[in-house]
Design an enzyme around this catalytic site. Structure first.
Site, PDB file in Angstrom:
ATOM      1  N   GLU A 113       0.838  -1.199   0.000  1.00 56.90           N
ATOM      2  CA  GLU A 113       0.000   0.000   0.000  1.00 56.90           C
ATOM      3  C   GLU A 113       0.873   1.249   0.000  1.00 56.90           C
ATOM      4  O   GLU A 113       1.950   1.240   0.594  1.00 56.90           O
ATOM      5  CB  GLU A 113      -0.927  -0.001   1.217  1.00 56.90           C
ATOM      6  CG  GLU A 113      -1.946  -1.121   1.189  1.00 56.90           C
ATOM      7  CD  GLU A 113      -2.907  -1.095   2.379  1.00 56.90           C
ATOM      8  OE1 GLU A 113      -2.780  -0.181   3.232  1.00 56.90           O
ATOM      9  OE2 GLU A 113      -3.786  -1.964   2.455  1.00 56.90           O
ATOM     10  N   HIS A 149      -8.215   1.114   1.779  1.00 55.43           N
ATOM     11  CA  HIS A 149      -7.947   0.935   3.217  1.00 55.43           C
ATOM     12  C   HIS A 149      -8.748   1.933   4.055  1.00 55.43           C
ATOM     13  O   HIS A 149      -8.193   2.751   4.793  1.00 55.43           O
ATOM     14  CB  HIS A 149      -6.459   1.068   3.520  1.00 55.43           C
ATOM     15  CG  HIS A 149      -6.054   0.369   4.785  1.00 55.43           C
ATOM     16  ND1 HIS A 149      -4.825  -0.214   4.975  1.00 55.43           N
ATOM     17  CD2 HIS A 149      -6.729   0.135   5.952  1.00 55.43           C
ATOM     18  CE1 HIS A 149      -4.744  -0.756   6.181  1.00 55.43           C
ATOM     19  NE2 HIS A 149      -5.903  -0.551   6.790  1.00 55.43           N
TER      20      HIS A 149
END
Length: 532
Positions: A263, A281
């Protein structure tokens, strides 16, 4: 301002976080995602740093922050914190483990619904001018089986909510007691069975060596072709390459993803598939969760910088601390300080015995509490629940805890025994009395007492005879040191006596020497307790 502890806020946090810290700290800010700015800010004298997920507190950052005492993560995950490096440096690591559980559970449920009904691609098609009603025929949740991989707090919230949709719930969690699952009307199964029977699978596990790629190619070969898989926990638990292949081959019907192995993730072949709904997220991204997390870690920072044990500290020996145990922590610290002072030198062991109702709880953290108190009594500075075990190891000081459910005289009784290399020992027992949990010293060795462990204490051991009380009172009176409480315990008339006093101010060393000389006491100890 210069005398106030410095708290560095390295990422944007809610205003409630600063309010919860209060006026007792100097607040600084930096962009924690900017490595150069972060390292410069950390090197400039920081007591605590508050972060979210973008700031990397690795060994380099921790080494740069000389004097750092606390790393506080306003959230749950700690992938961006080097916990072993922090522990070695005596830095407490805290998070907010319950701050986002509702938000995370609700997002997982949202992904379940979005995946089942193709909400994301149908929305995109409509915005693109297409009325693709027949293309996006979904599936109901009613009377389907939901498999929950990892049945902790978030998994349990998801279960209770999805049961309201008429779903049957099975769960896989090797650490959960079957009785707890049964209480929630959930059947505990092994992973293979969960994979075979589930129509929807939602993952709620942390990423560890054991869970990395747990749902991978082998696992996906066992699922129904109609299954939809949700991951709103941690990237890397679900093998994204294996999932993509299973979706392309028609062996999995759909997926909902909020987390990814790397990420930020903006380029994945999964994003090309209509049967995948993905979010960046967002599990903890609600105003309510952010505020709860900020307030929780601010409160933890306040406790940690005042020397208290923080229940949410992840690198303090003892783990989660039961509510009934927490009041015993400062009591044991004080008992250990007194026992060490009475023993007369640095002990080689400082052991704790717990009797009564709380003996049924996990009381292992009391060993650390006793070590902390003993180290403070021997003059050690900046002792915390993080570095106390390592400082004790340097001094070859050990501690252990024993328990006994039987406590004849008190609901709960805690005894701390200090033993020295020369054979000298001191045993100090205490309890917490009444609704207000008032701390009391109730025994020293074989002598019964009823004494509050206040800041200034004086103890004398002597042969019982008239006049000793007068000598002590006169010596203290000359210095206008007020006696708040005085007790004398003896084994028999004319036998061995113990005098214990609490006084309102410090007693000079020369006065202690005078008392010892004029009373002929075998032992006189003034104890200036460190009281947090």
């Amino acid at each position: 301002m210069a005398n106030k502890p410095v708290v560095l806020i390295a990422e944007e946090l809610s205003p409630a976080t600063v309010s919860a810290l209060g006026p007792d700290f100097e607040i600084r800010n930096c962009d924690g995602a900017n490595r150069i700015e972060l390292l410069k800010a950390l090197a400039n004298g920081v007591d605590a740093v508050l972060i979210r997920s973008a700031t990397k507190m690795d060994s380099e950052a921790i080494a740069a922050a000389k004097g750092l005492k606390v790393i506080a993560r306003a959230g749950v995950g700690l992938d961006n914190v080097d916990i072993p490096a922090a522990t070695a440096a005596g830095v407490m690591v805290v998070n907010a483990p319950t701050s986002n559980i509702v938000s995370a559970a609700e997002l997982a449920i949202g992904l379940i619904l979005a995946s089942a009904r193709f909400i994301s691609p149908a929305h995109a098609a409509l915005r693109g001018g297409k009325w693709a009603r027949s293309k996006y025929t979904g599936a109901e949740l009613f009377e389907k089986t939901l498999g929950i991989v990892g049945f902790g707090r978030i998994g349990q919230l998801v279960a209770s909510r999805m049961q309201s949709f008429g779903m049957q719930v099975v769960a896989y969690d090797p650490y959960l007691q079957p009785a707890r699952a049964a209480q929630l009307n959930v059947r505990l199964v092994d992973l293979d069975e969960l994979l075979k029977v589930s129509d929807f699978i939602t993952i709620h596990l942390p990423k560890t060596k054991e869970t990395a790629n747990l749902i991978g190619e082998a696992a996906l070969a066992k699922v129904k072709p109609t299954v939809r898989i949700i991951n709103a926990a941690r990237g890397g638990v679900l093998d994204e390459a294996a999932l993509y292949k299973a979706l392309k081959d028609g062996r999995v019907a759909g997926a909902g993803l909020d987390v990814f192995a790397t990420e930020p993730c903006t380029d994945s072949p999964l994003f090309e598939l209509d049967n995948v709904v993905a979010t960046p997220h967002l599990g903890a991204s609600t105003d309510e969760a952010q505020e709860r997390a900020g307030i929780a870690v601010a409160q933890s920072v306040r406790k940690a910088l005042s020397g208290e044990l923080v229940p949410d500290a992840v690198n303090v020996k003892g783990g989660a601390i039961a509510e009934v145990i927490r009041p015993a922590l400062p009591l044991v610290e004080k008992l250990a300080q007194v026992a060490t002072a009475l023993a007369g030198e640095i002990p080689v062991s400082i052991d704790v015995e717990v009797r009564g109702e709380i003996a049924a709880e996990d009381v292992s953290v009391l060993a650390t509490s006793a070590i902390k108190g003993a180290l403070i009594a021997t003059g050690a500075e900046d002792v915390t629940y993080v570095n106390a075990p390592s400082l004790a190891a340097e001094k070859n000081l050990t501690s252990k805890v024993s328990t006994d459910a039987d406590s004849p005289d008190h609901r709960n009784l805690v005894s701390v025994r200090a033993a020295c290399q020369n054979g000298a020992t001191a045993l100090v027992s205490g309890t917490l009395m009444g609704i207000k949990q008032i701390e009391k010293i109730v025994a020293i060795d074989e002598h019964d007492l009823d004494l509050k462990p206040t800041e200034n204490l004086l103890f004398l051991s002597y042969s019982d005879r008239p006049g000793v009380v007068g000598v002590v009172g006169n010596a203290l009176g000359k210095l206008k040191i007020n006696i708040a409480d005085m007790q004398v315990a003896r084994d028999r008339a004319g036998g061995q006596a113990l005098m214990a006093l609490t006084v309102d101010s410090q007693i000079p060393a020369e006065t202690v020497q005078i008392i010892e000389k004029e009373t002929g006491a075998q032992m006189v100890r003034y104890v200036n307790l460190v009281v947090d």
